[in-house]
Write a protein that holds these residues in place. Structure first.
Motif, PDB file in Angstrom:
ATOM      1  N   GLU A 190       0.786  -1.270   0.095  1.00 11.34           N
ATOM      2  CA  GLU A 190      -0.130   0.185   0.107  1.00 11.34           C
ATOM      3  C   GLU A 190       1.106   1.103  -0.139  1.00 11.34           C
ATOM      4  N   LEU A 191       0.650   2.103  -0.854  1.00 11.14           N
ATOM      5  CA  LEU A 191       1.404   3.598  -0.974  1.00 11.14           C
ATOM      6  C   LEU A 191       0.161   4.533  -0.955  1.00 11.14           C
ATOM      7  N   ASP A 192       0.306   5.468   0.184  1.00 12.54           N
ATOM      8  CA  ASP A 192      -0.621   6.616   0.210  1.00 12.54           C
ATOM      9  C   ASP A 192      -1.960   5.973   0.264  1.00 12.54           C
ATOM     10  N   GLY A 193      -2.319   5.166   1.076  1.00 14.74           N
ATOM     11  CA  GLY A 193      -3.668   4.592   0.850  1.00 14.74           C
ATOM     12  C   GLY A 193      -4.232   3.858  -0.277  1.00 14.74           C
ATOM     13  N   VAL A 194      -3.168   3.671  -1.476  1.00  7.74           N
ATOM     14  CA  VAL A 194      -3.617   2.852  -2.498  1.00  7.74           C
ATOM     15  C   VAL A 194      -2.864   1.633  -2.643  1.00  7.74           C
ATOM     16  N   ARG A 195      -3.703   0.545  -2.886  1.00  7.26           N
ATOM     17  CA  ARG A 195      -3.213  -0.645  -2.995  1.00  7.26           C
ATOM     18  C   ARG A 195      -2.157  -1.025  -4.360  1.00  7.26           C
ATOM     19  N   THR A 196      -1.132  -1.798  -4.043  1.00  4.99           N
ATOM     20  CA  THR A 196      -0.176  -1.787  -5.121  1.00  4.99           C
ATOM     21  C   THR A 196       0.325  -3.467  -5.004  1.00  4.99           C
ATOM     22  N   SER A 212      -0.005   0.534  -9.338  1.00  3.74           N
ATOM     23  CA  SER A 212      -1.289   0.654  -8.627  1.00  3.74           C
ATOM     24  C   SER A 212      -2.136  -0.602  -9.187  1.00  3.74           C
ATOM     25  N   LEU A 213      -2.947  -1.074  -7.855  1.00  8.48           N
ATOM     26  CA  LEU A 213      -3.861  -2.157  -8.277  1.00  8.48           C
ATOM     27  C   LEU A 213      -5.392  -1.631  -8.412  1.00  8.48           C
ATOM     28  N   GLU A 214      -5.536  -0.092  -8.141  1.00  8.46           N
ATOM     29  CA  GLU A 214      -6.528   0.577  -8.252  1.00  8.46           C
ATOM     30  C   GLU A 214      -6.772   1.382  -9.549  1.00  8.46           C
ATOM     31  N   GLY A 215      -7.783   1.354 -10.219  1.00 12.04           N
ATOM     32  CA  GLY A 215      -7.937   2.250 -11.398  1.00 12.04           C
ATOM     33  C   GLY A 215      -6.881   1.980 -12.440  1.00 12.04           C
ATOM     34  N   THR A 216      -6.464   2.847 -13.015  1.00 12.31           N
ATOM     35  CA  THR A 216      -5.359   2.808 -14.262  1.00 12.31           C
ATOM     36  C   THR A 216      -4.024   2.420 -13.372  1.00 12.31           C
ATOM     37  N   PRO A 217      -3.517   1.287 -14.070  1.00 14.70           N
ATOM     38  CA  PRO A 217      -2.276   0.576 -13.569  1.00 14.70           C
ATOM     39  C   PRO A 217      -1.067   1.564 -13.679  1.00 14.70           C
ATOM     40  N   TYR A 218      -1.097   2.816 -13.034  1.00 15.91           N
ATOM     41  CA  TYR A 218       0.118   3.630 -13.225  1.00 15.91           C
ATOM     42  C   TYR A 218       1.036   3.000 -12.135  1.00 15.91           C
ATOM     43  N   PRO A 219       2.378   3.416 -12.685  1.00 14.76           N
ATOM     44  CA  PRO A 219       3.489   2.973 -11.792  1.00 14.76           C
ATOM     45  C   PRO A 219       3.615   3.951 -10.808  1.00 14.76           C
ATOM     46  N   LEU A 220       3.662   3.909  -9.369  1.00 15.90           N
ATOM     47  CA  LEU A 220       3.817   4.484  -8.295  1.00 15.90           C
ATOM     48  C   LEU A 220       5.009   4.868  -7.550  1.00 15.90           C
ATOM     49  N   ARG A 221       5.869   3.911  -7.622  1.00  9.00           N
ATOM     50  CA  ARG A 221       7.375   4.104  -6.961  1.00  9.00           C
ATOM     51  C   ARG A 221       8.465   3.103  -7.635  1.00  9.00           C
ATOM     52  N   LEU A 222       9.614   3.628  -7.931  1.00  3.79           N
ATOM     53  CA  LEU A 222      10.611   2.894  -8.276  1.00  3.79           C
ATOM     54  C   LEU A 222      12.023   2.676  -7.419  1.00  3.79           C
TER      55      LEU A 222
END
Length: 262
Positions: A190-196, A212-222
């Motif tokens: 989880e990252l900032d409340g978003v499941r990953t 991201s496992l929610e909505g559009t599968p954007y990359p969130l942290r590398l």
């Protein structure tokens, strides 16, 4: 007529109450089937997600890259190692430009690109280093003139080539998002409340990418391979206002800024 003896009335057939209870239990199991893998089973980690957790790692990476490319904007923050230098970055990028700040061990400066025009704002100490001639002697007078102003960087100057990549969304992301080695996926977080969902390259040595496992599968942290930095990606698609600085805040230094071919 004699009274009916107590207990001689209709009776429940054996097992009737047990059957009723079983029906209730079955109904409860059916109601929970969406959230549970089975009555008494564990919660489904992919329930309510965008389904990335059910795909092969390579496909998740491809979808994350595609989502990043389609997005009009993104905010990047963190640190990267490039050509032996460590840069702390805080950049908001759009298709037609970017704005933000870069910090190195020696200096901090602001970058702004509007279309093809690149502006750099730094203190006099930064420009003293940039304007050192071939002898290595800083041009203090020129540095004082440039310090605290937006300098319009000539397109052919080495400074433009060195820093413009930090303002190009697609180029920057293409260089950052690659993982090395065999890809695996599976760890949820989880990252900032978003499941990953975490992608891992080369058993960890090739970097990790949280998608991201929610909505559009954007990359969130590398986490870049080889300890080359950690970058957060946020505010996908949010508006980035880009405007050239006022003319009285801009110094146009002609065709060349640097004193040498560094």
């Amino acid at each position: 007529m004699s009274a009916i003896p107590p207990g001689s009335g209709p009776r429940h057939l054996p097992g009737t109450r047990r059957t009723g209870r079983a029906a209730l239990v079955g109904a409860a199991c059916a109601a929970l089937a969406v959230a549970l893998t089975g009555c008494g089973g564990e919660a489904d980690p992919d329930a309510g997600t965008n389904g990335m957790g059910k795909l092969p790692a390579a496909k998740v990476e491809a979808k994350a890259r595609a989502a990043a490319q389609r997005a009009e904007t993104v905010h990047l923050s963190g640190n990267v190692v490039s050509q032996g230098r460590t840069y702390k970055l805080d950049m908001s990028l759009a298709k037609d430009g970017a704005k933000g700040e870069l910090t190195t061990k020696a200096a901090a400066f602001q970058l702004l690109r509007v279309g093809e025009s690149l502006y750099l704002k730094a203190d006099a100490a930064f420009w003293a280093g940039e304007k050192s001639g071939r002898s290595g002697t800083p041009d203090q007078a020129a540095a004082q003139k440039l310090g605290g102003k937006y300098v319009k960087v000539p397109a052919k100057d080495p400074v433009y080539k060195r820093f413009s990549g930090f303002t190009d969304k697609d180029t920057l992301l293409a260089g950052l998002l690659g993982l090395h080695g065999k890809l695996t996926a599976g760890d949820r977080g989880e990252l900032d409340g978003v499941r990953t969902l975490r992608l891992t390259g080369g058993a960890g040595s090739g970097g990790t990418l949280d998608v991201s496992l929610e909505g559009t599968p954007y990359p969130l942290r590398l986490h870049r391979a080889g300890g080359a930095g950690v970058v957060r990606m946020a505010d996908w698609g949010k508006s980035v206002h880009l405007k050239a600085p006022d003319k009285d805040q801009v110094v146009d230094y002609g065709t060349r800024i640097s004193g040498g071919d560094r």
